[in-house]
Write a protein that holds these residues in place. Structure first.
Motif, PDB file in Angstrom:
ATOM      1  N   THR A   1       0.943  30.923  55.973  1.00  0.00           N
ATOM      2  CA  THR A   1      -0.509  30.907  56.109  1.00  0.00           C
ATOM      3  C   THR A   1      -0.958  31.389  57.482  1.00  0.00           C
ATOM      4  O   THR A   1      -1.928  32.142  57.603  1.00  0.00           O
ATOM      5  CB  THR A   1      -1.065  29.497  55.842  1.00  0.00           C
ATOM      6  OG1 THR A   1      -0.706  29.094  54.528  1.00  0.00           O
ATOM      7  CG2 THR A   1      -2.582  29.483  55.969  1.00  0.00           C
ATOM      8  N   LEU A   2      -0.266  30.966  58.534  1.00  0.00           N
ATOM      9  CA  LEU A   2      -0.662  31.344  59.891  1.00  0.00           C
ATOM     10  C   LEU A   2      -0.589  32.851  60.087  1.00  0.00           C
ATOM     11  O   LEU A   2      -1.481  33.454  60.698  1.00  0.00           O
ATOM     12  CB  LEU A   2       0.207  30.631  60.924  1.00  0.00           C
ATOM     13  CG  LEU A   2      -0.108  30.947  62.393  1.00  0.00           C
ATOM     14  CD1 LEU A   2      -1.553  30.598  62.721  1.00  0.00           C
ATOM     15  CD2 LEU A   2       0.837  30.192  63.323  1.00  0.00           C
ATOM     16  N   SER A   3       0.460  33.486  59.561  1.00  0.00           N
ATOM     17  CA  SER A   3       0.584  34.937  59.716  1.00  0.00           C
ATOM     18  C   SER A   3      -0.531  35.668  58.977  1.00  0.00           C
ATOM     19  O   SER A   3      -1.080  36.654  59.470  1.00  0.00           O
ATOM     20  CB  SER A   3       1.948  35.413  59.212  1.00  0.00           C
ATOM     21  OG  SER A   3       2.119  35.109  57.843  1.00  0.00           O
ATOM     22  N   TYR A   4      -0.905  35.178  57.787  1.00  0.00           N
ATOM     23  CA  TYR A   4      -2.020  35.766  57.049  1.00  0.00           C
ATOM     24  C   TYR A   4      -3.328  35.591  57.821  1.00  0.00           C
ATOM     25  O   TYR A   4      -4.161  36.491  57.888  1.00  0.00           O
ATOM     26  CB  TYR A   4      -2.156  35.120  55.669  1.00  0.00           C
ATOM     27  CG  TYR A   4      -1.046  35.455  54.704  1.00  0.00           C
ATOM     28  CD1 TYR A   4      -0.350  36.662  54.782  1.00  0.00           C
ATOM     29  CD2 TYR A   4      -0.679  34.555  53.709  1.00  0.00           C
ATOM     30  CE1 TYR A   4       0.672  36.960  53.904  1.00  0.00           C
ATOM     31  CE2 TYR A   4       0.347  34.846  52.813  1.00  0.00           C
ATOM     32  CZ  TYR A   4       1.016  36.054  52.915  1.00  0.00           C
ATOM     33  OH  TYR A   4       2.026  36.346  52.046  1.00  0.00           O
TER      34      TYR A   4
ATOM     35  N   ILE B   1      -7.769  37.692  61.312  1.00  0.00           N
ATOM     36  CA  ILE B   1      -8.480  37.617  62.593  1.00  0.00           C
ATOM     37  C   ILE B   1      -8.385  38.951  63.334  1.00  0.00           C
ATOM     38  O   ILE B   1      -9.381  39.458  63.855  1.00  0.00           O
ATOM     39  CB  ILE B   1      -7.913  36.469  63.460  1.00  0.00           C
ATOM     40  CG1 ILE B   1      -8.322  35.112  62.861  1.00  0.00           C
ATOM     41  CG2 ILE B   1      -8.419  36.578  64.902  1.00  0.00           C
ATOM     42  CD1 ILE B   1      -7.696  33.930  63.561  1.00  0.00           C
ATOM     43  N   LYS B   2      -7.196  39.514  63.374  1.00  0.00           N
ATOM     44  CA  LYS B   2      -6.986  40.775  64.080  1.00  0.00           C
ATOM     45  C   LYS B   2      -7.794  41.913  63.476  1.00  0.00           C
ATOM     46  O   LYS B   2      -8.379  42.734  64.198  1.00  0.00           O
ATOM     47  CB  LYS B   2      -5.495  41.129  64.072  1.00  0.00           C
ATOM     48  CG  LYS B   2      -5.157  42.425  64.802  1.00  0.00           C
ATOM     49  CD  LYS B   2      -3.665  42.706  64.770  1.00  0.00           C
ATOM     50  CE  LYS B   2      -3.347  44.022  65.468  1.00  0.00           C
ATOM     51  NZ  LYS B   2      -1.878  44.314  65.443  1.00  0.00           N
ATOM     52  N   HIS B   3      -7.853  41.971  62.143  1.00  0.00           N
ATOM     53  CA  HIS B   3      -8.519  43.081  61.459  1.00  0.00           C
ATOM     54  C   HIS B   3      -9.952  42.754  61.027  1.00  0.00           C
ATOM     55  O   HIS B   3     -10.596  43.558  60.361  1.00  0.00           O
ATOM     56  CB  HIS B   3      -7.701  43.507  60.238  1.00  0.00           C
ATOM     57  CG  HIS B   3      -6.359  44.069  60.588  1.00  0.00           C
ATOM     58  ND1 HIS B   3      -5.231  43.285  60.735  1.00  0.00           N
ATOM     59  CD2 HIS B   3      -5.957  45.351  60.841  1.00  0.00           C
ATOM     60  CE1 HIS B   3      -4.198  44.045  61.053  1.00  0.00           C
ATOM     61  NE2 HIS B   3      -4.607  45.291  61.127  1.00  0.00           N
ATOM     62  N   LYS B   4     -10.415  41.560  61.401  1.00  0.00           N
ATOM     63  CA  LYS B   4     -11.780  41.120  61.059  1.00  0.00           C
ATOM     64  C   LYS B   4     -12.030  41.216  59.552  1.00  0.00           C
ATOM     65  O   LYS B   4     -13.068  41.693  59.096  1.00  0.00           O
ATOM     66  CB  LYS B   4     -12.822  41.948  61.831  1.00  0.00           C
ATOM     67  CG  LYS B   4     -12.726  41.798  63.341  1.00  0.00           C
ATOM     68  CD  LYS B   4     -13.811  42.576  64.058  1.00  0.00           C
ATOM     69  CE  LYS B   4     -13.720  42.395  65.561  1.00  0.00           C
ATOM     70  NZ  LYS B   4     -14.767  43.149  66.280  1.00  0.00           N
ATOM     71  N   THR B   5     -11.038  40.741  58.807  1.00  0.00           N
ATOM     72  CA  THR B   5     -11.125  40.748  57.351  1.00  0.00           C
ATOM     73  C   THR B   5     -11.131  39.315  56.822  1.00  0.00           C
ATOM     74  O   THR B   5     -10.938  38.365  57.566  1.00  0.00           O
ATOM     75  CB  THR B   5      -9.941  41.519  56.734  1.00  0.00           C
ATOM     76  OG1 THR B   5      -8.706  41.002  57.272  1.00  0.00           O
ATOM     77  CG2 THR B   5     -10.039  43.007  57.053  1.00  0.00           C
ATOM     78  N   ASN B   6     -11.331  39.196  55.528  1.00  0.00           N
ATOM     79  CA  ASN B   6     -11.389  37.889  54.877  1.00  0.00           C
ATOM     80  C   ASN B   6     -10.613  37.992  53.567  1.00  0.00           C
ATOM     81  O   ASN B   6     -11.162  37.881  52.483  1.00  0.00           O
ATOM     82  CB  ASN B   6     -12.849  37.501  54.626  1.00  0.00           C
ATOM     83  CG  ASN B   6     -12.991  36.116  54.031  1.00  0.00           C
ATOM     84  OD1 ASN B   6     -12.083  35.300  54.099  1.00  0.00           O
ATOM     85  ND2 ASN B   6     -14.136  35.858  53.423  1.00  0.00           N
ATOM     86  N   SER B   7      -9.305  38.200  53.687  1.00  0.00           N
ATOM     87  CA  SER B   7      -8.488  38.562  52.527  1.00  0.00           C
ATOM     88  C   SER B   7      -7.704  37.411  51.909  1.00  0.00           C
ATOM     89  O   SER B   7      -7.158  37.548  50.824  1.00  0.00           O
ATOM     90  CB  SER B   7      -7.507  39.673  52.920  1.00  0.00           C
ATOM     91  OG  SER B   7      -6.598  39.199  53.905  1.00  0.00           O
ATOM     92  N   ILE B   8      -7.625  36.273  52.604  1.00  0.00           N
ATOM     93  CA  ILE B   8      -6.814  35.168  52.089  1.00  0.00           C
ATOM     94  C   ILE B   8      -7.504  34.489  50.908  1.00  0.00           C
ATOM     95  O   ILE B   8      -8.679  34.117  50.992  1.00  0.00           O
ATOM     96  CB  ILE B   8      -6.544  34.111  53.176  1.00  0.00           C
ATOM     97  CG1 ILE B   8      -5.929  34.752  54.426  1.00  0.00           C
ATOM     98  CG2 ILE B   8      -5.631  33.014  52.649  1.00  0.00           C
ATOM     99  CD1 ILE B   8      -5.715  33.787  55.568  1.00  0.00           C
ATOM    100  N   ASN B   9      -6.778  34.328  49.816  1.00  0.00           N
ATOM    101  CA  ASN B   9      -7.261  33.573  48.659  1.00  0.00           C
ATOM    102  C   ASN B   9      -6.155  32.626  48.210  1.00  0.00           C
ATOM    103  O   ASN B   9      -5.094  33.069  47.781  1.00  0.00           O
ATOM    104  CB  ASN B   9      -7.643  34.521  47.514  1.00  0.00           C
ATOM    105  CG  ASN B   9      -8.883  35.331  47.831  1.00  0.00           C
ATOM    106  OD1 ASN B   9      -9.925  34.776  48.143  1.00  0.00           O
ATOM    107  ND2 ASN B   9      -8.765  36.640  47.777  1.00  0.00           N
ATOM    108  N   LEU B  10      -6.389  31.334  48.328  1.00  0.00           N
ATOM    109  CA  LEU B  10      -5.379  30.344  47.982  1.00  0.00           C
ATOM    110  C   LEU B  10      -5.440  29.985  46.491  1.00  0.00           C
ATOM    111  O   LEU B  10      -6.496  30.122  45.857  1.00  0.00           O
ATOM    112  CB  LEU B  10      -5.556  29.104  48.859  1.00  0.00           C
ATOM    113  CG  LEU B  10      -5.382  29.351  50.371  1.00  0.00           C
ATOM    114  CD1 LEU B  10      -5.518  28.053  51.147  1.00  0.00           C
ATOM    115  CD2 LEU B  10      -4.041  29.999  50.672  1.00  0.00           C
TER     116      LEU B  10
END
Length: 257
Positions: free
Chosen positions: A69-72, A77-86
């Protein structure tokens, strides 16, 4: 005169050609107001504090996190995206962070509730600061209602993470407890009987690093205090006076999430 014309032309090309990210960021910084720059920095600071919170929570609650989770999160954060979906989330609306946080504090058995808490907070910051929208050149382009709502939810999370328990009365997150209390909790959970001998043999008690009268661990509270301070500064930057909520108000907001 001709020399100045050439220089002007070169400046325009540098600003608007889009040949590199460096040129693009330079162009943006030229037109961005100080208020917008502050807001951008506030969001960066919040994300850095979130990484710190995840690390601290994982150290005390490793069983409620997955390793990736931390790496995702760092990627988003680095790419200013919101891609994580649990896995437990089927709602992909912009404000679905509320669902993540409800799951994190659910009394039901949630294996990776730490993931839902951290990802929920990240999605809340992303929502509050309109990260998905176009580049902002003024603080007035930030959504005041979103920032106000997120500030209220952050206060709810600060309260819940210290008090929330499962159906068996056990704390969902270990935060303010001292190290000897955490060791005692884990040993009792394994079936050991409570006794003076057990307490005296606890690592931090035996080595005299802590005592039964040691003050509570305030390091988590410091992280949340910094987050809330950043939100108050953000709200003031967009012209809103922040309000601190009572416990009864915090309960009401959590129930309505």
């Amino acid at each position: 005169m001709k020399k100045y014309s050439i220089l002007s032309f070169m400046l325009i090309v540098a600003l608007f050609s889009g040949c590199s990210i460096k040129n693009e960021n330079f162009a943006r910084s030229i037109f961005q107001t100080s208020g917008a720059t502050l807001m951008q920095n506030y969001q960066i600071d919040l994300n850095m504090l979130l990484i710190k919170l995840e690390y601290k929570l994982y150290k005390r609650n490793p069983e409620i996190f997955t390793k990736n989770t931390l790496s995702y999160l760092q990627y988003d954060i680095k790419h200013k995206t919101n891609s994580i979906n649990l896995p437990l989330i089927k709602d992909f609306a912009q404000d679905n962070f509320k669902t993540y946080l409800k799951i994190a504090f659910s009394k039901n058995e949630i294996k990776e509730r730490g993931d839902y808490l951290i990802v929920g907070l990240y999605k809340m910051f992303y929502f509050a600061y309109n990260e998905a929208q176009f580049h902002k050149i003024s603080a007035l382009q930030y959504n005041k209602k979103r920032l106000e709502f997120a500030y209220k939810i952050l206060q709810v999370v600060d309260w819940k993470i210290k008090t929330a328990r499962n159906r068996q009365g056990q704390y969902l997150f270990l935060t303010w407890q001292n190290n000897w209390q955490i060791e005692l909790y884990k040993r009792l959970k394994k079936g050991e009987s409570l006794s003076a001998k057990l307490i005296n043999n606890l690592e931090y008690i035996k080595d005299k690093k802590e005592s039964l009268f040691s003050p509570s661990n305030l390091s988590f509270e410091v992280v949340f205090a910094k987050m809330q301070y950043i939100f108050t500064k953000s709200l003031k930057t967009v012209g809103v006076e922040p309000s601190h909520l009572s416990v009864s108000a915090l309960r009401s907001i959590f129930l309505m999430m």
